[in-house]
Scaffold this motif. Sequence first.
Motif, PDB file in Angstrom:
ATOM      1  N   LYS A 170      65.785  57.439  57.056  1.00  0.00           N
ATOM      2  CA  LYS A 170      66.277  56.025  56.681  1.00  0.00           C
ATOM      3  C   LYS A 170      65.515  55.047  57.486  1.00  0.00           C
ATOM      4  O   LYS A 170      64.855  54.048  56.978  1.00  0.00           O
ATOM      5  CB  LYS A 170      67.800  55.982  56.776  1.00  0.00           C
ATOM      6  N   ALA A 171      65.127  55.241  58.959  1.00  0.00           N
ATOM      7  CA  ALA A 171      64.661  54.427  59.841  1.00  0.00           C
ATOM      8  C   ALA A 171      63.152  54.402  59.449  1.00  0.00           C
ATOM      9  O   ALA A 171      62.347  53.340  59.282  1.00  0.00           O
ATOM     10  CB  ALA A 171      64.904  54.743  61.149  1.00  0.00           C
ATOM     11  N   GLN A 172      62.459  55.495  58.969  1.00  0.00           N
ATOM     12  CA  GLN A 172      61.139  55.605  58.771  1.00  0.00           C
ATOM     13  C   GLN A 172      60.805  54.983  57.264  1.00  0.00           C
ATOM     14  O   GLN A 172      59.844  54.383  57.220  1.00  0.00           O
ATOM     15  CB  GLN A 172      60.708  57.238  58.700  1.00  0.00           C
ATOM     16  N   ALA A 173      61.735  55.179  56.505  1.00  0.00           N
ATOM     17  CA  ALA A 173      61.839  54.513  55.153  1.00  0.00           C
ATOM     18  C   ALA A 173      61.770  53.070  55.275  1.00  0.00           C
ATOM     19  O   ALA A 173      61.015  52.346  54.610  1.00  0.00           O
ATOM     20  CB  ALA A 173      62.930  54.969  54.233  1.00  0.00           C
ATOM     21  N   THR A 174      62.666  52.313  56.310  1.00  0.00           N
ATOM     22  CA  THR A 174      62.590  51.193  56.350  1.00  0.00           C
ATOM     23  C   THR A 174      61.307  50.586  57.102  1.00  0.00           C
ATOM     24  O   THR A 174      60.653  49.498  56.721  1.00  0.00           O
ATOM     25  CB  THR A 174      63.713  50.726  57.646  1.00  0.00           C
TER      26      THR A 174
END
Length: 213
Positions: free
Chosen positions: A166-170
Amino acid sequence: MSTTLTYLFDPLCGWCYAAAPALARLQATPGVHVALAPTGLFAGAGARPMDAQFAAYAWSNDQRIEKLTGQPFTQAYRDRILGAAEGRFDSGPATLALTAMAETEAERELDVLHALQRARYVDGRDTADAQVLADVLTALGLADAAAKVLSPDAALRAAMAERVSKAQATMQTVGARGVPQLVVTGQGGALRLIGSDALLGPHEGLLAQVLAG
């Protein structure tokens, strides 16, 4: 009115350690909520052995960070972490510990991140070691999280993988490169990136950026 900030970071990132005072001040600001988003930068494929060449590079970079920000990197850290035979530069275990915190006492997760940073960079304790992580958590009265770190189950590992993804997608959504970075969630869910320079600059300027618009 409350403001939610997503903090993109890695627990072994020296610049993220440099940003710790700014994050602590934001956390203490009424109406501001800081949500941690570990990016896995130095975990998994990003982990590596702590060989002499990398240790020299890391120490040089750390000295630059200390000169610019005043955050200390001690001789104990240099000797015991960078100089450790067969050591590893791997943020996976610390990221797992923070995920255990998110599932037990999420409101203390940022405090634990700062405690882990101090344990590594000041006390020279290896936060890639599960026992060290558990000891830090136990000293903070966080026995449940410590137990999870020593005996991680599949659910905890899956939760960590989901957080990192999720952090990488953000990061991709807001065009962030590297860490630390802050993402402000505005009205209607719109995301706004605040770069690392603001985290390392005057607090008044950072707060103004956080609360703007």
